[in-house]
Design an enzyme around this catalytic site. Structure first.
Site, PDB file in Angstrom:
ATOM      1  CB  CYS A   1      -0.953  -0.008   1.189  1.00 49.51           C
ATOM      2  SG  CYS A   1      -1.956  -1.521   1.264  1.00 49.51           S
TER       3      CYS A   1
ATOM      4  CG  HIS B   1      -2.237   4.002   5.432  1.00 53.49           C
ATOM      5  ND1 HIS B   1      -2.158   3.936   4.054  1.00 53.49           N
ATOM      6  CD2 HIS B   1      -2.378   2.715   5.854  1.00 53.49           C
ATOM      7  CE1 HIS B   1      -2.231   2.668   3.665  1.00 53.49           C
ATOM      8  NE2 HIS B   1      -2.371   1.916   4.738  1.00 53.49           N
TER       9      HIS B   1
ATOM     10  CE  LYS C   1      -6.158   3.977   2.418  1.00 53.30           C
ATOM     11  NZ  LYS C   1      -5.264   5.091   2.723  1.00 53.30           N
TER      12      LYS C   1
ATOM     13  CG  HIS D   1      -6.601   0.560   1.334  1.00 51.55           C
ATOM     14  ND1 HIS D   1      -5.639   1.181   0.568  1.00 51.55           N
ATOM     15  CD2 HIS D   1      -5.924  -0.065   2.348  1.00 51.55           C
ATOM     16  CE1 HIS D   1      -4.446   0.935   1.076  1.00 51.55           C
ATOM     17  NE2 HIS D   1      -4.607   0.194   2.161  1.00 51.55           N
TER      18      HIS D   1
ATOM     19  CG  PHE E   1       1.740   3.932   7.195  1.00 52.70           C
ATOM     20  CD1 PHE E   1       2.869   4.646   6.820  1.00 52.70           C
ATOM     21  CD2 PHE E   1       0.883   4.488   8.127  1.00 52.70           C
ATOM     22  CE1 PHE E   1       3.143   5.898   7.359  1.00 52.70           C
ATOM     23  CE2 PHE E   1       1.144   5.739   8.687  1.00 52.70           C
ATOM     24  CZ  PHE E   1       2.276   6.444   8.295  1.00 52.70           C
TER      25      PHE E   1
ATOM     26  CG  PHE F   1       0.230  -6.005   4.274  1.00 54.04           C
ATOM     27  CD1 PHE F   1      -0.497  -5.279   5.201  1.00 54.04           C
ATOM     28  CD2 PHE F   1      -0.452  -6.951   3.506  1.00 54.04           C
ATOM     29  CE1 PHE F   1      -1.855  -5.479   5.375  1.00 54.04           C
ATOM     30  CE2 PHE F   1      -1.823  -7.161   3.670  1.00 54.04           C
ATOM     31  CZ  PHE F   1      -2.514  -6.430   4.602  1.00 54.04           C
TER      32      PHE F   1
END
Length: 399
Positions: free
Chosen positions: A164, A293, A322, A327, A383, A385
């Site tokens: 992301c 985020h 979002k 997202h 941010f 994974f």
């Protein structure tokens, strides 16, 4: 040692479920209405909401580049055509030279939907259908190559795939290409399209919400997955093109705390934001707005708030957008960079759509309603994974 001049942004555009181009996106943000919808993506048979872009099914890539046709390339093409952006890139190439213009594009899914379709059509021996062209669709570099060929860019061409944060990190790479005199200009962007792997993957992690996502709300239940694409043109300052904004600073970090969960105290997020401020040579007080985020998951929103509080305190206005776009994963960085640039241009701070009752554990200054005001510096967080974090600091241009 003389510090290199910071890259300026001479154009930007995007497409997502809010619409195509800057006017449509800004109009939707001002309206306060979400464009998320109950999931109607073919093959996704579970209850959730998505941010789906209209018209992709009816607009294939045709002509000499038809070999690249897939949902991701269609999104890229739609974004490049918005706001006459492809003409802006052509003008840049004319001024700078094709070999002095680079391309850095972020994606996480690329054209994986083509692979999903192909596996459904395997024959009795497991052979994939003859029409499937992995090289020009599912390959992670396929969309980047498509954009390079479409625009005529002949400089360095790179693909970033860090979940992301992918299309936020492209700004950091572009900045280095310009500062080290490898390029005079760099086209950056990101494209990610809906596919079953993404939808069911996030469902398996128990992260998708059965309702519209509500970041920072006390009763939030998870993510709404979206799709989108966007681009920005970064140039060495001093050219003839008008500077619309400045890339003041970039910050990256990797806390590597967990494969899919952030550090509980937001260590990586804080390091990322701190690095962006340090690279710009400014203090936290100069930031007028933070585009969070803010995915809408229970853990993510709380952890990011802790990081913001630790660095900025409780006063800096911030929100997640979002609730409007969903997202968009590998395209989240560019999607929210464009929204941040619009905030700078318009003096418009978007509210946190869907927030009805703020989570009492989230102590940062979340904007419940959109508002206008002086905006000189905006920070945008992405941010990913595995602790792949990136923060971008944009500032108003003096020109």
């Amino acid at each position: 040692m003389i510090e290199p001049a910071r890259p300026v942004i001479t154009g930007y555009t995007a497409v997502n479920c809010l619409g195509t181009g800057l006017d449509a996106i800004l109009g939707a943000l001002r309206s306060g209405a979400s464009s998320l919808r109950p999931c109607d993506f073919p093959g996704a048979d579970f209850e959730t909401w998505i941010g789906r872009v209209e018209g992709l099914e009816d607009n294939p890539v045709t002509g000499p580049l038809a070999v690249y046709d897939c949902r991701n390339s269609r999104l890229a093409l739609m974004a490049l055509q918005a706001d006459d952006f492809v003409d802006r890139v052509s003008d840049c190439i004319g001024r700078r030279g094709a070999r002095r213009v680079g391309l850095v594009l972020g994606t996480s899914t690329s054209g994986i939907q083509e692979g999903e379709r192909a596996f459904l059509e395997r024959d009795a021996d497991g052979k994939l259908p003859d029409w499937f062209d992995y090289r020009h669709s599912q390959d992670v570099h396929a969309t980047t190559e498509f954009v390079a060929r479409l625009t005529g860019i002949e400089g360095p061409t790179l693909t970033v795939s860090t979940a992301c944060s992918s299309s936020a990190k492209v700004f950091a790479d572009a900045r280095q290409l310009i500062e080290h005199d490898i390029c005079d200009a760099v086209l950056v962007g990101g494209v990610d399209s809906l596919c079953l792997l993404t939808l069911y993957g996030f469902r398996s992690l128990e992260l998708t919400s059965p309702e519209r996502c509500r970041p920072n709300d006390a009763h939030r239940t998870g993510l709404s997955i979206g799709e989108g694409g966007g681009f920005a043109l970064l140039e060495r300052p001093g050219g003839s093109a008008q500077a619309l904004a400045v890339l003041e600073g970039t910050g990256e970090s990797s806390d590597a705390y967990h494969m899919s969960s952030p550090h509980p105290e937001g260590l990586g997020a804080r390091l990322s934001m701190q690095a962006a401020l340090q690279s710009a040579g400014v203090e936290p007080e100069v930031v007028d707005y933070i585009n969070l985020h803010g995915t809408g998951s229970k853990v993510n929103d709380l952890v990011e708030s802790r990081a913001v509080i630790g660095l900025f305190g409780r006063d800096t206005p911030c929100s997640s957008t979002k609730g409007w776009t969903g997202h968009t994963l590998g395209a989240a960085g560019i999607t929210e960079a464009v929204i941040s640039l619009l905030a700078l241009r318009e003096g418009f701070l978007p509210g946190n759509l869907g927030l009805e009752e703020k989570d009492p554990e989230i102590e940062s200054n979340i904007l419940v309603q959109s508002r206008t005001g002086a905006v000189r510096h905006v920070l945008s967080n992405s941010f990913g994974f595995g602790g792949n974090n990136c923060s971008l600091l944009f500032g108003r241009s003096s020109s």
